[in-house]
Design a protein around this motif. Structure first.
Motif, short mmCIF file in Angstrom:
data_model
loop_
_atom_site.label_atom_id
_atom_site.label_comp_id
_atom_site.label_asym_id
_atom_site.label_seq_id
_atom_site.Cartn_x
_atom_site.Cartn_y
_atom_site.Cartn_z
N PHE A 13 16.92 -90.09 26.40
CA PHE A 13 15.99 -89.56 25.62
C PHE A 13 16.06 -91.05 24.91
CE2 PHE A 13 15.81 -88.85 20.75
CZ PHE A 13 14.89 -88.49 21.06
N GLY A 14 17.00 -91.91 24.56
CA GLY A 14 17.06 -93.77 24.10
C GLY A 14 16.89 -92.88 22.77
N ILE A 15 17.81 -92.63 21.87
CA ILE A 15 18.14 -92.72 20.68
C ILE A 15 17.49 -93.93 20.13
CG2 ILE A 15 20.74 -93.54 20.50
CD1 ILE A 15 19.27 -90.55 18.29
N VAL A 16 17.59 -95.33 20.40
CA VAL A 16 17.54 -96.27 19.85
C VAL A 16 16.25 -96.53 19.91
CG1 VAL A 16 16.51 -97.95 21.66
CG2 VAL A 16 17.53 -98.58 20.14
N TYR A 17 15.09 -95.77 20.10
CA TYR A 17 14.18 -95.44 19.56
C TYR A 17 14.06 -94.89 17.96
CZ TYR A 17 12.37 -95.73 24.22
OH TYR A 17 12.07 -96.74 25.20
N LEU A 18 14.72 -93.88 18.00
CA LEU A 18 15.09 -93.66 16.31
C LEU A 18 15.67 -94.24 15.56
CD1 LEU A 18 15.25 -89.57 17.14
CD2 LEU A 18 12.85 -90.78 16.65
N GLU A 19 16.16 -94.56 15.63
CA GLU A 19 17.12 -95.85 15.26
C GLU A 19 16.63 -96.78 14.37
OE1 GLU A 19 20.72 -96.55 17.70
OE2 GLU A 19 21.63 -95.10 17.54
N ASN A 21 12.83 -96.55 14.37
CA ASN A 21 11.89 -96.17 13.58
C ASN A 21 12.32 -95.52 12.59
OD1 ASN A 21 10.05 -93.54 16.09
ND2 ASN A 21 10.59 -95.68 15.75
N GLN A 22 14.14 -95.32 11.94
CA GLN A 22 14.86 -94.99 10.69
C GLN A 22 14.94 -96.19 9.71
OE1 GLN A 22 18.70 -94.42 11.01
NE2 GLN A 22 19.05 -93.64 9.24
N TYR A 23 14.18 -96.99 10.22
CA TYR A 23 14.14 -99.02 9.92
C TYR A 23 12.56 -98.81 9.51
CZ TYR A 23 18.91 -98.01 9.20
OH TYR A 23 20.94 -98.57 9.30
N GLY A 24 12.41 -98.30 9.67
CA GLY A 24 10.57 -98.82 10.04
C GLY A 24 9.93 -99.74 11.34
N VAL A 25 11.06 -99.63 12.17
CA VAL A 25 10.33 -100.51 12.76
C VAL A 25 9.73 -99.26 13.99
CG1 VAL A 25 10.75 -102.09 14.67
CG2 VAL A 25 12.24 -101.53 12.56
N PRO A 26 8.21 -100.51 14.11
CA PRO A 26 7.49 -99.22 15.03
C PRO A 26 8.03 -99.77 16.65
CG PRO A 26 6.19 -100.17 14.34
CD PRO A 26 7.50 -101.00 13.65
N SER A 27 8.79 -98.67 17.95
CA SER A 27 8.81 -98.39 18.97
C SER A 27 7.43 -98.76 20.29
CB SER A 27 9.64 -97.49 19.03
OG SER A 27 10.51 -97.38 18.67
N VAL A 28 7.98 -99.55 21.42
CA VAL A 28 7.31 -99.28 22.42
C VAL A 28 7.78 -98.78 23.61
CG1 VAL A 28 6.02 -101.05 24.28
CG2 VAL A 28 5.65 -101.99 21.33
N ASP A 42 1.18 -93.53 18.80
CA ASP A 42 0.01 -94.14 17.54
C ASP A 42 0.94 -93.82 16.86
OD1 ASP A 42 -2.07 -96.42 16.93
OD2 ASP A 42 -3.31 -94.21 16.84
N GLN A 43 1.86 -93.04 16.50
CA GLN A 43 2.30 -92.35 15.02
C GLN A 43 3.39 -93.31 15.19
OE1 GLN A 43 3.60 -88.64 15.12
NE2 GLN A 43 4.62 -88.78 13.12
N SER A 44 4.32 -93.19 15.71
CA SER A 44 5.78 -94.37 15.20
C SER A 44 5.98 -95.16 16.42
CB SER A 44 7.00 -93.18 15.72
OG SER A 44 7.15 -93.34 16.88
N TRP A 79 8.74 -90.13 11.50
CA TRP A 79 9.56 -88.58 13.08
C TRP A 79 10.69 -89.58 13.06
CZ3 TRP A 79 6.84 -86.73 16.31
CH2 TRP A 79 6.81 -87.09 17.96
N ALA A 80 11.45 -90.48 12.54
CA ALA A 80 12.55 -90.69 12.59
C ALA A 80 13.37 -89.47 11.77
CB ALA A 80 13.21 -91.69 11.67
N ALA A 81 12.97 -89.39 10.20
CA ALA A 81 12.60 -88.12 9.36
C ALA A 81 12.99 -86.24 10.17
CB ALA A 81 12.78 -87.77 8.07
N ALA A 82 12.21 -86.96 11.17
CA ALA A 82 12.26 -85.49 11.23
C ALA A 82 12.87 -84.60 12.64
CB ALA A 82 10.59 -84.96 11.48
#
Length: 102
Positions: A13-19, A21-28, A42-44, A79-82
């Protein structure tokens, strides 16, 4: 984080992406992997093909386009909040109760 399938194993899954995102860092992340469930294209962040040039172009795009970075940063936090643990557990619990009550 760019997960790769190796001997039928991969990051699930890659929880690191959501972590991030929680701080406003977009992921690739890479298309065709579980990253597609953790990154809202194109959202998170951005989902790209598995090639160094695609990853590099996505990173450069995010880092040099202030308007895009700002939009993705805001979207990343939403996205992270959801997708908090409380919401995830609640969704799984509700689904399990639904199956048991069928």
């Amino acid at each position: 984080m760019l997960p790769q399938y190796v001997d039928h194993s991969f990051e699930g899954f890659g929880i690191v992406y959501l972590e991030a995102n929680q701080y406003g860092v977009p992921s690739v992340g890479l298309t065709g992997t579980a990253a597609a469930e953790a990154v809202a294209h194109d959202q998170s962040g951005l989902l790209v093909e598995d090639s160094p040039s695609s990853v590099g172009a996505a990173l450069q795009k995010i880092l040099t386009n202030n308007r895009l970075h700002s939009r993705l940063s805001s979207g990343a936090q939403s996205w992270a909040a959801a997708h908090t643990w409380d919401r995830t557990v609640s969704t799984i619990r509700d689904e399990m109760v639904s199956v048991v009550n069928e």
